[in-house]
Design a protein around this motif. Structure first.
Motif, PDB file in Angstrom:
ATOM      1  N   HIS A 170       5.005   9.485 -18.493  1.00 33.87           N
ATOM      2  CA  HIS A 170       4.673  10.792 -17.928  1.00 33.87           C
ATOM      3  C   HIS A 170       5.731  11.145 -16.899  1.00 33.87           C
ATOM      4  N   LYS A 171       5.800  12.431 -16.565  1.00 35.84           N
ATOM      5  CA  LYS A 171       6.825  12.836 -15.617  1.00 35.84           C
ATOM      6  C   LYS A 171       6.262  13.441 -14.339  1.00 35.84           C
ATOM      7  N   ASN A 172       4.960  13.631 -14.220  1.00 39.45           N
ATOM      8  CA  ASN A 172       4.361  14.283 -13.061  1.00 39.45           C
ATOM      9  C   ASN A 172       4.017  13.259 -11.997  1.00 39.45           C
ATOM     10  N   LEU A 173       4.585  13.396 -10.807  1.00 38.98           N
ATOM     11  CA  LEU A 173       4.328  12.437  -9.736  1.00 38.98           C
ATOM     12  C   LEU A 173       3.521  13.014  -8.583  1.00 38.98           C
ATOM     13  N   GLN A 174       3.041  14.236  -8.668  1.00 38.55           N
ATOM     14  CA  GLN A 174       2.285  14.801  -7.556  1.00 38.55           C
ATOM     15  C   GLN A 174       0.987  14.014  -7.358  1.00 38.55           C
TER      16      GLN A 174
ATOM     17  N   GLU B  88      -0.972   7.732 -14.374  1.00 39.92           N
ATOM     18  CA  GLU B  88      -0.718   6.430 -14.968  1.00 39.92           C
ATOM     19  C   GLU B  88      -0.820   5.319 -13.935  1.00 39.92           C
ATOM     20  N   LEU B  89      -0.317   5.572 -12.735  1.00 42.22           N
ATOM     21  CA  LEU B  89      -0.414   4.585 -11.667  1.00 42.22           C
ATOM     22  C   LEU B  89      -1.881   4.347 -11.296  1.00 42.22           C
ATOM     23  N   SER B  90      -2.639   5.417 -11.185  1.00 37.61           N
ATOM     24  CA  SER B  90      -4.074   5.300 -10.880  1.00 37.61           C
ATOM     25  C   SER B  90      -4.807   4.557 -11.993  1.00 37.61           C
ATOM     26  N   GLU B  91      -4.457   4.838 -13.241  1.00 33.43           N
ATOM     27  CA  GLU B  91      -5.077   4.151 -14.373  1.00 33.43           C
ATOM     28  C   GLU B  91      -4.808   2.651 -14.315  1.00 33.43           C
ATOM     29  N   ALA B  92      -3.577   2.283 -13.997  1.00 33.73           N
ATOM     30  CA  ALA B  92      -3.228   0.866 -13.888  1.00 33.73           C
ATOM     31  C   ALA B  92      -4.045   0.207 -12.779  1.00 33.73           C
ATOM     32  N   MET B  93      -4.226   0.899 -11.676  1.00 29.16           N
ATOM     33  CA  MET B  93      -5.001   0.343 -10.576  1.00 29.16           C
ATOM     34  C   MET B  93      -6.482   0.210 -10.964  1.00 29.16           C
ATOM     35  N   ARG B  94      -7.042   1.252 -11.593  1.00 33.49           N
ATOM     36  CA  ARG B  94      -8.452   1.209 -12.004  1.00 33.49           C
ATOM     37  C   ARG B  94      -8.716   0.103 -13.017  1.00 33.49           C
ATOM     38  N   GLU B  95      -7.756  -0.106 -13.925  1.00 33.30           N
ATOM     39  CA  GLU B  95      -7.914  -1.153 -14.943  1.00 33.30           C
ATOM     40  C   GLU B  95      -8.149  -2.513 -14.305  1.00 33.30           C
ATOM     41  N   HIS B  96      -7.711  -2.654 -13.062  1.00 30.48           N
ATOM     42  CA  HIS B  96      -7.820  -3.946 -12.394  1.00 30.48           C
ATOM     43  C   HIS B  96      -8.700  -3.892 -11.162  1.00 30.48           C
ATOM     44  N   GLY B  97      -9.578  -2.887 -11.139  1.00 27.50           N
ATOM     45  CA  GLY B  97     -10.574  -2.817 -10.084  1.00 27.50           C
ATOM     46  C   GLY B  97     -10.037  -2.448  -8.716  1.00 27.50           C
ATOM     47  N   VAL B  98      -8.900  -1.791  -8.679  1.00 22.50           N
ATOM     48  CA  VAL B  98      -8.321  -1.376  -7.398  1.00 22.50           C
ATOM     49  C   VAL B  98      -8.577   0.114  -7.249  1.00 22.50           C
ATOM     50  N   GLU B  99      -9.296   0.461  -6.180  1.00 23.19           N
ATOM     51  CA  GLU B  99      -9.678   1.855  -5.991  1.00 23.19           C
ATOM     52  C   GLU B  99      -8.630   2.666  -5.227  1.00 23.19           C
ATOM     53  N   HIS B 100      -8.035   2.058  -4.212  1.00 31.63           N
ATOM     54  CA  HIS B 100      -7.105   2.781  -3.347  1.00 31.63           C
ATOM     55  C   HIS B 100      -5.738   2.110  -3.361  1.00 31.63           C
ATOM     56  N   ILE B 101      -4.713   2.936  -3.271  1.00 34.30           N
ATOM     57  CA  ILE B 101      -3.344   2.419  -3.269  1.00 34.30           C
ATOM     58  C   ILE B 101      -3.091   1.516  -2.063  1.00 34.30           C
TER      59      ILE B 101
ATOM     60  N   GLY C 112       0.778  -1.240   0.000  1.00 38.50           N
ATOM     61  CA  GLY C 112       0.000   0.000   0.000  1.00 38.50           C
ATOM     62  C   GLY C 112       0.801   1.276   0.000  1.00 38.50           C
ATOM     63  N   LYS C 113       2.129   1.192  -0.120  1.00 31.60           N
ATOM     64  CA  LYS C 113       2.977   2.391  -0.107  1.00 31.60           C
ATOM     65  C   LYS C 113       3.737   2.490  -1.431  1.00 31.60           C
ATOM     66  N   ALA C 114       3.556   3.623  -2.089  1.00 29.08           N
ATOM     67  CA  ALA C 114       4.221   3.854  -3.371  1.00 29.08           C
ATOM     68  C   ALA C 114       5.691   4.183  -3.157  1.00 29.08           C
ATOM     69  N   ASP C 115       6.530   3.678  -4.048  1.00 32.20           N
ATOM     70  CA  ASP C 115       7.966   3.987  -4.031  1.00 32.20           C
ATOM     71  C   ASP C 115       8.182   5.130  -5.028  1.00 32.20           C
ATOM     72  N   PHE C 116       8.147   6.363  -4.517  1.00 32.57           N
ATOM     73  CA  PHE C 116       8.198   7.539  -5.379  1.00 32.57           C
ATOM     74  C   PHE C 116       9.530   7.676  -6.111  1.00 32.57           C
ATOM     75  N   LYS C 117      10.603   7.214  -5.503  1.00 33.28           N
ATOM     76  CA  LYS C 117      11.919   7.275  -6.161  1.00 33.28           C
ATOM     77  C   LYS C 117      11.915   6.404  -7.424  1.00 33.28           C
ATOM     78  N   THR C 118      11.384   5.189  -7.307  1.00 27.37           N
ATOM     79  CA  THR C 118      11.316   4.281  -8.457  1.00 27.37           C
ATOM     80  C   THR C 118      10.331   4.803  -9.494  1.00 27.37           C
ATOM     81  N   LEU C 119       9.176   5.291  -9.038  1.00 25.62           N
ATOM     82  CA  LEU C 119       8.186   5.846  -9.966  1.00 25.62           C
ATOM     83  C   LEU C 119       8.781   6.997 -10.763  1.00 25.62           C
ATOM     84  N   SER C 120       9.522   7.861 -10.100  1.00 26.06           N
ATOM     85  CA  SER C 120      10.164   8.992 -10.768  1.00 26.06           C
ATOM     86  C   SER C 120      11.216   8.513 -11.763  1.00 26.06           C
TER      87      SER C 120
END
Length: 172
Positions: free
Chosen positions: A165-169, A117-130, A101-109
């Motif tokens: 994409h480059k925006n991680l906020q 994009e991360l949210s889209e990947a989660m939604r594609e598989h029925g996951v609402e929350h990180i 449940g914890k994103a690795d922002f260094k790796t994502l960046s």
């Protein structure tokens, strides 16, 4: 024969240059090319064509160049499978994006994956929350794999990455 030996040496040089360049510039998702990637590949192929065949624009010169590229690609693939050292040197490795449940922002960046994009990947598989993601990984083929649930009830899905994409906020 000397002309064909020149083509062989040139093709091998260009092949290894491209292999190293792709590794350095980190193109992990060649299976998901966008318009800019296609244009880049077309321009690179045009730019290196003369470097491979030189002044020999004959059919045989082109066929020799193509044959050498196929052969060197075959040899490199076999070599990478047999040598763990060179496989690790050339090939990308899977990367953990979310753990428990914890994103690795260094790796994502580093991988240029933004919150959308991360949210889209989660939604594609029925996951609402990180927080519901047990493990999310960027696979070596560019797919994002998502595992949810508890150890007793795990669900694994894959998301085919479409763009960078480059925006991680706001990735939480």
């Amino acid at each position: 024969m000397e002309g064909y030996l020149d083509i062989i040496i040139r093709c091998i040089s260009v092949y290894f240059f491209m292999l190293i360049a792709l590794r350095i510039f980190g193109k992990q998702d060649l299976s998901q090319l966008n318009t800019a990637d296609v244009i880049l590949i077309l321009l690179i192929s045009n730019a290196v064509q003369n470097a491979m065949v030189g002044t020999d624009s004959s059919l045989i010169g082109g066929l020799v160049a193509a044959l050498i590229l196929f052969l060197i690609n075959f040899v490199v693939k076999k070599w990478l499978m047999k040598s763990k050292f060179f496989g690790n040197l050339i090939e990308q490795k899977p990367e953990i994006l979310i753990s428990n449940g914890k994103a690795d922002f260094k790796t994502l960046s580093k991988l240029d994956i933004n919150s959308e994009e991360l949210s889209e990947a989660m939604r594609e598989h029925g996951v609402e929350h990180i927080k519901d993601v047990k493990l999310a990984m960027m696979e070596i083929d560019g797919n994002i794999s998502i595992i949810t649930g508890t150890d007793d009830n795990m669900k694994q899905t894959h998301y085919k990455r479409k763009h960078n994409h480059k925006n991680l906020q706001g990735a939480n």
